[in-house]
Enzyme design. Structure first.
Site, PDB file in Angstrom:
ATOM      1  N   ALA A 161       0.806  -1.225   0.000  1.00 47.20           N
ATOM      2  CA  ALA A 161       0.000   0.000   0.000  1.00 47.20           C
ATOM      3  C   ALA A 161       0.836   1.271   0.000  1.00 47.20           C
ATOM      4  O   ALA A 161       0.278   2.375   0.118  1.00 47.20           O
ATOM      5  CB  ALA A 161      -0.923  -0.012   1.216  1.00 47.20           C
ATOM      6  N   GLU A 162       2.155   1.162  -0.140  1.00 54.04           N
ATOM      7  CA  GLU A 162       3.023   2.330   0.016  1.00 54.04           C
ATOM      8  C   GLU A 162       2.642   3.483  -0.905  1.00 54.04           C
ATOM      9  O   GLU A 162       2.649   4.654  -0.497  1.00 54.04           O
ATOM     10  CB  GLU A 162       4.485   1.925  -0.203  1.00 54.04           C
ATOM     11  CG  GLU A 162       5.132   1.224   0.974  1.00 54.04           C
ATOM     12  CD  GLU A 162       4.728  -0.247   1.115  1.00 54.04           C
ATOM     13  OE1 GLU A 162       5.226  -0.911   2.043  1.00 54.04           O
ATOM     14  OE2 GLU A 162       3.908  -0.731   0.301  1.00 54.04           O
ATOM     15  N   VAL A 163       2.302   3.181  -2.166  1.00 55.03           N
ATOM     16  CA  VAL A 163       1.958   4.265  -3.101  1.00 55.03           C
ATOM     17  C   VAL A 163       0.717   5.012  -2.634  1.00 55.03           C
ATOM     18  O   VAL A 163       0.570   6.215  -2.884  1.00 55.03           O
ATOM     19  CB  VAL A 163       1.777   3.703  -4.536  1.00 55.03           C
ATOM     20  CG1 VAL A 163       0.516   2.846  -4.655  1.00 55.03           C
ATOM     21  CG2 VAL A 163       1.777   4.826  -5.568  1.00 55.03           C
ATOM     22  N   VAL A 210      -0.045   5.623   0.490  1.00 51.52           N
ATOM     23  CA  VAL A 210       0.258   6.444   1.662  1.00 51.52           C
ATOM     24  C   VAL A 210       1.438   7.386   1.402  1.00 51.52           C
ATOM     25  O   VAL A 210       1.978   7.968   2.331  1.00 51.52           O
ATOM     26  CB  VAL A 210       0.521   5.574   2.918  1.00 51.52           C
ATOM     27  CG1 VAL A 210      -0.710   4.796   3.285  1.00 51.52           C
ATOM     28  CG2 VAL A 210       1.709   4.661   2.740  1.00 51.52           C
ATOM     29  N   GLY A 211       1.823   7.535   0.145  1.00 48.85           N
ATOM     30  CA  GLY A 211       2.837   8.518  -0.206  1.00 48.85           C
ATOM     31  C   GLY A 211       4.217   8.206   0.310  1.00 48.85           C
ATOM     32  O   GLY A 211       4.986   9.120   0.622  1.00 48.85           O
TER      33      GLY A 211
END
Length: 250
Positions: free
Chosen positions: A133-135, A137-138
């Site tokens: 999910a990193e993308v 959450v920036g």
């Protein structure tokens, strides 16, 4: 049985060691959790009687990655500490000379997915959800998780997970080769059976071949850490990170 605050070690017959991830309620990652994980794995790596390792979790969520409410408040030092924890913790898993089997019965998301990707054999139940999910959450990937993802995910899986931030269900993850086996019964029981089979292999040869397969990625990670990848004058987060985290929390 022995334990740290967030990890349970259970010794089984045949040299099988089960590590229960036990940071309630969702095994959210913290520097302390990851450093303890590294220390435990490094110790198991040099115990000659240990023939295989099994990762399990008693919770409905296998690991949710960072606690976003907590992470929003990270200062520079805390950001650097979690990056170091992610790098060294998952490198110790990925480079461990012992066979490692992961039993996933629930969601393994963001940093939590690297318990799965760093393992040698991955067993999942139908309840499993797997994603990066990193993308959303920036947040960019620290070098350790990034190189592990590159080394273990096929190009289409890498693209899908890293550029959408959306999780895969268990069947999709199986089709992409992210998990090796789906089981309607206990994923833990199947993982223990897989570990018992791996424990019968010649241990020095297993460790050597594992190093042959993963040595290039391990060298990249270790060199990046020597070059200062764990420390930044500006921290891990960008100006997009905290607003994105707030949107994810709702």
């Amino acid at each position: 049985m022995s334990a740290t605050q967030h990890l349970n070690r259970i010794n089984h017959d045949g040299g099988i060691v089960e590590i229960g991830l036990n940071r309630a309620p969702v095994n959210a990652l913290s520097p302390e959790f990851l450093f303890d994980f590294k220390d435990l794995l490094d110790g198991l790596a040099i115990e000659s009687e240990v023939r295989a390792i099994v990762l399990t979790s008693p919770f409905k969520v296998f690991s949710a990655g960072l606690d976003l409410k907590e992470a929003q408040e990270f200062d520079l030092g805390q950001q650097n500490a979690i990056v170091e924890g992610l790098n060294v913790g998952f490198l110790s898993l990925f480079a461990n000379p012992k066979p490692v089997v992961c039993s996933v019965d629930g969601a393994a998301i963001a940093g939590g997915l690297f318990f799965v990707l760093g393992s040698d054999i991955r067993v999942a139940s139908p309840r499993a959800k797997l994603g990066l999910a990193e993308v959303r959450v920036g947040a960019n990937f620290p070098v350790g998780p990034l190189e592990i993802a590159r080394a273990t995910l096929a190009p289409d899986a890498l693209r899908r997970l890293m550029l959408t931030g959306q999780p895969l269900d268990a069947e999709e993850a199986h089709r992409y080769g992210i998990v090796d086996a789906l089981t309607e019964g206990s994923s833990r029981d199947r993982a223990m059976a897989e570990a018992q089979a791996l424990a019968q292999l010649p241990p020095k040869t297993y460790a050597s071949i594992k190093q042959q397969i993963r040595g290039g990625a391990i060298e990249i990670i270790e060199q990046a850490m020597r070059d200062g990848a764990n420390r930044s004058e500006t921290g891990w987060f960008s100006d997009e990170t905290k607003p994105a985290m707030q949107r994810m929390i709702g």
